[in-house]
Design a protein around this motif. Structure first.
Motif, PDB file in Angstrom:
ATOM      1  N   ARG A  96      -5.650 -20.061 -18.314  1.00 57.52           N
ATOM      2  CA  ARG A  96      -5.337 -21.481 -18.588  1.00 57.52           C
ATOM      3  C   ARG A  96      -4.743 -22.150 -17.348  1.00 57.52           C
ATOM      4  O   ARG A  96      -5.024 -23.305 -17.061  1.00 57.52           O
ATOM      5  N   ARG A 135     -13.075 -17.065 -32.034  1.00 55.17           N
ATOM      6  CA  ARG A 135     -12.085 -16.159 -31.421  1.00 55.17           C
ATOM      7  C   ARG A 135     -11.784 -14.981 -32.349  1.00 55.17           C
ATOM      8  O   ARG A 135     -11.647 -13.842 -31.894  1.00 55.17           O
ATOM      9  N   TYR A 141       5.884 -23.113 -30.140  1.00 58.08           N
ATOM     10  CA  TYR A 141       6.418 -23.631 -31.410  1.00 58.08           C
ATOM     11  C   TYR A 141       5.330 -23.591 -32.470  1.00 58.08           C
ATOM     12  O   TYR A 141       4.150 -23.372 -32.176  1.00 58.08           O
ATOM     13  N   ASN A 142       5.762 -23.836 -33.717  1.00 65.18           N
ATOM     14  CA  ASN A 142       4.788 -23.973 -34.797  1.00 65.18           C
ATOM     15  C   ASN A 142       5.289 -25.054 -35.749  1.00 65.18           C
ATOM     16  O   ASN A 142       6.428 -24.979 -36.216  1.00 65.18           O
ATOM     17  N   GLY A 155      -3.211 -15.426 -32.588  1.00 62.66           N
ATOM     18  CA  GLY A 155      -2.218 -15.978 -33.505  1.00 62.66           C
ATOM     19  C   GLY A 155      -1.309 -14.936 -34.143  1.00 62.66           C
ATOM     20  O   GLY A 155      -0.470 -15.268 -34.975  1.00 62.66           O
ATOM     21  N   THR A 198      -3.135 -12.615 -19.843  1.00 57.08           N
ATOM     22  CA  THR A 198      -4.366 -13.010 -19.157  1.00 57.08           C
ATOM     23  C   THR A 198      -4.810 -14.399 -19.625  1.00 57.08           C
ATOM     24  O   THR A 198      -5.347 -15.180 -18.845  1.00 57.08           O
ATOM     25  N   ARG A 246      -8.913  -6.154 -23.790  1.00 60.63           N
ATOM     26  CA  ARG A 246      -9.538  -6.750 -24.964  1.00 60.63           C
ATOM     27  C   ARG A 246     -10.926  -6.188 -25.239  1.00 60.63           C
ATOM     28  O   ARG A 246     -11.559  -6.598 -26.209  1.00 60.63           O
ATOM     29  N   ALA A 261       5.456 -10.838 -40.942  1.00 66.47           N
ATOM     30  CA  ALA A 261       6.819 -11.235 -41.322  1.00 66.47           C
ATOM     31  C   ALA A 261       7.307 -12.362 -40.401  1.00 66.47           C
ATOM     32  O   ALA A 261       6.575 -12.813 -39.524  1.00 66.47           O
ATOM     33  N   ARG A 306      -3.393 -26.259 -27.760  1.00 68.52           N
ATOM     34  CA  ARG A 306      -4.428 -25.618 -26.964  1.00 68.52           C
ATOM     35  C   ARG A 306      -5.809 -26.055 -27.427  1.00 68.52           C
ATOM     36  O   ARG A 306      -6.054 -26.191 -28.622  1.00 68.52           O
ATOM     37  N   GLU A 308     -15.107 -17.463 -26.678  1.00 64.48           N
ATOM     38  CA  GLU A 308     -15.660 -16.148 -26.302  1.00 64.48           C
ATOM     39  C   GLU A 308     -14.755 -15.467 -25.279  1.00 64.48           C
ATOM     40  O   GLU A 308     -13.882 -16.109 -24.703  1.00 64.48           O
ATOM     41  N   ARG A 347       0.179 -24.406 -33.979  1.00 66.87           N
ATOM     42  CA  ARG A 347       0.865 -24.072 -32.715  1.00 66.87           C
ATOM     43  C   ARG A 347       0.921 -25.256 -31.738  1.00 66.87           C
ATOM     44  O   ARG A 347      -0.066 -25.946 -31.512  1.00 66.87           O
ATOM     45  N   LYS A 370       1.736 -12.278 -30.491  1.00 67.16           N
ATOM     46  CA  LYS A 370       1.903 -11.432 -29.302  1.00 67.16           C
ATOM     47  C   LYS A 370       2.685 -12.178 -28.213  1.00 67.16           C
ATOM     48  O   LYS A 370       3.611 -11.639 -27.616  1.00 67.16           O
ATOM     49  N   GLY A 371       2.276 -13.413 -27.953  1.00 68.96           N
ATOM     50  CA  GLY A 371       2.926 -14.196 -26.893  1.00 68.96           C
ATOM     51  C   GLY A 371       4.383 -14.480 -27.220  1.00 68.96           C
ATOM     52  O   GLY A 371       5.258 -14.356 -26.348  1.00 68.96           O
ATOM     53  N   THR A 372       4.653 -14.838 -28.474  1.00 65.82           N
ATOM     54  CA  THR A 372       6.033 -15.137 -28.902  1.00 65.82           C
ATOM     55  C   THR A 372       6.928 -13.932 -28.646  1.00 65.82           C
ATOM     56  O   THR A 372       8.007 -14.051 -28.067  1.00 65.82           O
TER      57      THR A 372
HETATM   58  P1  AP5 Z   1       1.545 -16.744 -30.509  1.00 64.97           P
HETATM   59  O1  AP5 Z   1       2.730 -15.914 -30.165  1.00 64.97           O
HETATM   60  O2  AP5 Z   1       1.142 -17.831 -29.576  1.00 64.97           O
HETATM   61  O3  AP5 Z   1       0.302 -15.793 -30.890  1.00 64.97           O
HETATM   62  P2  AP5 Z   1      -0.626 -14.903 -29.957  1.00 64.97           P
HETATM   63  O4  AP5 Z   1      -0.862 -13.610 -30.657  1.00 64.97           O
HETATM   64  O5  AP5 Z   1      -0.078 -14.828 -28.571  1.00 64.97           O
HETATM   65  O6  AP5 Z   1      -1.936 -15.778 -30.049  1.00 64.97           O
HETATM   66  P3  AP5 Z   1      -2.948 -16.321 -28.937  1.00 64.97           P
HETATM   67  O7  AP5 Z   1      -3.763 -17.369 -29.618  1.00 64.97           O
HETATM   68  O8  AP5 Z   1      -2.245 -16.699 -27.681  1.00 64.97           O
HETATM   69  O9  AP5 Z   1      -3.794 -15.055 -28.715  1.00 64.97           O
HETATM   70  P4  AP5 Z   1      -5.154 -14.955 -28.092  1.00 64.97           P
HETATM   71  O10 AP5 Z   1      -5.182 -13.493 -27.851  1.00 64.97           O
HETATM   72  O11 AP5 Z   1      -6.292 -15.491 -28.823  1.00 64.97           O
HETATM   73  O12 AP5 Z   1      -5.084 -15.943 -26.830  1.00 64.97           O
HETATM   74  P5  AP5 Z   1      -5.104 -15.674 -25.260  1.00 64.97           P
HETATM   75  O13 AP5 Z   1      -4.332 -16.729 -24.623  1.00 64.97           O
HETATM   76  O14 AP5 Z   1      -4.782 -14.258 -24.962  1.00 64.97           O
HETATM   77  O15 AP5 Z   1       1.814 -17.371 -31.973  1.00 64.97           O
HETATM   78  C1  AP5 Z   1       0.863 -18.221 -32.586  1.00 64.97           C
HETATM   79  C2  AP5 Z   1       1.609 -19.251 -33.468  1.00 64.97           C
HETATM   80  O16 AP5 Z   1       2.261 -18.558 -34.539  1.00 64.97           O
HETATM   81  C3  AP5 Z   1       2.711 -20.026 -32.743  1.00 64.97           C
HETATM   82  O17 AP5 Z   1       2.734 -21.344 -33.247  1.00 64.97           O
HETATM   83  C4  AP5 Z   1       4.014 -19.301 -33.116  1.00 64.97           C
HETATM   84  O18 AP5 Z   1       5.130 -20.162 -33.145  1.00 64.97           O
HETATM   85  C5  AP5 Z   1       3.675 -18.777 -34.507  1.00 64.97           C
HETATM   86  N1  AP5 Z   1       4.300 -17.496 -34.816  1.00 64.97           N
HETATM   87  C6  AP5 Z   1       4.412 -16.427 -33.998  1.00 64.97           C
HETATM   88  N2  AP5 Z   1       4.994 -15.399 -34.626  1.00 64.97           N
HETATM   89  C7  AP5 Z   1       5.232 -15.840 -35.905  1.00 64.97           C
HETATM   90  C8  AP5 Z   1       5.823 -15.240 -37.057  1.00 64.97           C
HETATM   91  N3  AP5 Z   1       6.257 -13.962 -37.041  1.00 64.97           N
HETATM   92  N4  AP5 Z   1       5.912 -15.979 -38.198  1.00 64.97           N
HETATM   93  C9  AP5 Z   1       5.462 -17.257 -38.240  1.00 64.97           C
HETATM   94  N5  AP5 Z   1       4.908 -17.889 -37.170  1.00 64.97           N
HETATM   95  C10 AP5 Z   1       4.796 -17.175 -36.022  1.00 64.97           C
HETATM   96  O19 AP5 Z   1      -6.671 -15.843 -24.940  1.00 64.97           O
HETATM   97  C11 AP5 Z   1      -7.307 -17.100 -24.914  1.00 64.97           C
HETATM   98  C12 AP5 Z   1      -8.709 -16.940 -24.348  1.00 64.97           C
HETATM   99  O20 AP5 Z   1      -8.631 -16.471 -22.976  1.00 64.97           O
HETATM  100  C13 AP5 Z   1      -9.620 -15.924 -25.038  1.00 64.97           C
HETATM  101  O21 AP5 Z   1     -10.260 -16.489 -26.171  1.00 64.97           O
HETATM  102  C14 AP5 Z   1     -10.590 -15.566 -23.910  1.00 64.97           C
HETATM  103  O22 AP5 Z   1     -11.573 -16.559 -23.729  1.00 64.97           O
HETATM  104  C15 AP5 Z   1      -9.686 -15.559 -22.680  1.00 64.97           C
HETATM  105  N6  AP5 Z   1      -9.094 -14.234 -22.395  1.00 64.97           N
HETATM  106  C16 AP5 Z   1      -7.753 -13.956 -22.315  1.00 64.97           C
HETATM  107  N7  AP5 Z   1      -7.570 -12.672 -22.041  1.00 64.97           N
HETATM  108  C17 AP5 Z   1      -8.791 -12.097 -21.961  1.00 64.97           C
HETATM  109  C18 AP5 Z   1      -9.236 -10.766 -21.736  1.00 64.97           C
HETATM  110  N8  AP5 Z   1      -8.375  -9.755 -21.528  1.00 64.97           N
HETATM  111  N9  AP5 Z   1     -10.574 -10.530 -21.739  1.00 64.97           N
HETATM  112  C19 AP5 Z   1     -11.460 -11.531 -21.935  1.00 64.97           C
HETATM  113  N10 AP5 Z   1     -11.110 -12.816 -22.165  1.00 64.97           N
HETATM  114  C20 AP5 Z   1      -9.779 -13.095 -22.186  1.00 64.97           C
END
Ligand code: AP5
Length: 224
Positions: free
Chosen positions: A43, A178, A144-145, A17, A38, A95, A206, A167, A64, A134, A20-22
């Motif tokens: 997904r 998480r 989006y948020n 959250g 990843t 990670r 910010a 999600r 996890e 999200r 990073k993705g944004t």
């Molecule tokens: P968003 O940009 O989506 O945030 P993010 O940092 O990308 O958050 P994620 O939840 O995608 O990160 P994650 O690392 O847990 O998930 P991942 O998919 O990698 O923004 C979030 C929200 O905030 C949105 O609504 C956005 O609009 C809003 N927002 C953004 N910036 C903002 C701002 N400045 N101000 C206000 N609002 C804002 O991982 C998912 C799962 O996959 C893991 O749990 C694990 O099981 C697996 N996995 C993935 N990669 C690995 C790995 N390398 N090793 C092991 N398991 C892994």
């Protein structure tokens, strides 16, 4: 529009959250390089019902981390694609310390220089609001948020009209796990990369535009 070449590996570190993705989507678009998430790759495997998808689905639903061997296989395959030749943005990888060390080895073998690692620092209360608010486009992946960055029409993507979905791992009980997994397994990477002299921390609490400006300043500074 592509204005400058990136020609390096970027790694976006930070808790779930953090945004990073944004930001990775914007950076990848402006530099014309691939956004390697990843989480998105897993997904996609889950939604296509592949063998990998069936293995990782229950792990992700518990909040996890997926085992390192599965992650590294996916990453190695992706990095061998020609579109990674001019640089790329890793979002959510590495990670664990083991993944980071294995990635160093891959970079060495492939002649890829040291990455630039951006740590997205955000307070815990903001993370919860961002994750539970999200919604993501089921077609193009636009993020989006409902609180801070809502679509013009609720439930519909502004860009391609796709249906917005939540999600499965953004449920509060999974978010808790998480965040714990991040503290336990991923946060130590900040020290790892700091010791290598490649870590930059930005205030990701910010607004999206302010974070974007801070990030661009770091990227421009790092290039000169
Ligand atoms: P968003 O940009 O989506 O945030 P993010 O940092 O990308 O958050 P994620 O939840 O995608 O990160 P994650 O690392 O847990 O998930 P991942 O998919 O990698 O923004 C979030 C929200 O905030 C949105 O609504 C956005 O609009 C809003 N927002 C953004 N910036 C903002 C701002 N400045 N101000 C206000 N609002 C804002 O991982 C998912 C799962 O996959 C893991 O749990 C694990 O099981 C697996 N996995 C993935 N990669 C690995 C790995 N390398 N090793 C092991 N398991 C892994």
């Amino acid at each position: 529009m592509v204005t400058v070449a990136l020609n390096r590996a970027l790694i976006f570190l930070g808790p779930p959250g953090a945004g990073k993705g944004t930001q990775a989507k914007q950076v990848a678009k402006s530099y014309g390089v691939p956004h390697l998430s990843t989480g998105d790759m897993f997904r996609e495997a889950v939604s296509r019902g592949t063998e990998l998808g069936r293995r990782v689905k229950p792990i992700m639903e518990r909040g996890e981390l997926v085992p390192d061997d599965l992650v590294m296989k996916l990453v190695e395959e992706r990095l061998s694609q020609p579109d990674c030749a001019q640089g790329f943005v890793f979002d959510g990888f590495p990670r664990t310390l083991a993944q980071a060390a294995l990635l160093d080895g891959i970079f060495e073998v492939r002649g890829i220089g040291k990455p630039l690692v951006i740590d997205f620092a955000v307070s815990a209360d903001k993370l919860l609001r961002r994750l539970t608010g999200r919604w993501t486009c089921s077609v193009g992946g636009e993020i989006y948020n409902v609180y801070d960055a809502p679509p013009k029409v609720p439930g519909v993507c502004d860009v391609d009209g796709g249906k917005l979905v939540q999600r499965a791992d953004d449920r509060p009980e999974v978010v808790k796990e998480r965040l714990a997994a991040y503290e336990r397994q991923t946060k130590p990477l900040t020290d790892y990369y700091s010791r290598q002299g490649v870590l930059k921390t930005i205030d990701a609490g910010a607004s999206v535009d302010e974070v974007s400006r801070a990030l661009n300043a770091v990227l421009k500074g790092a290039k000169s």
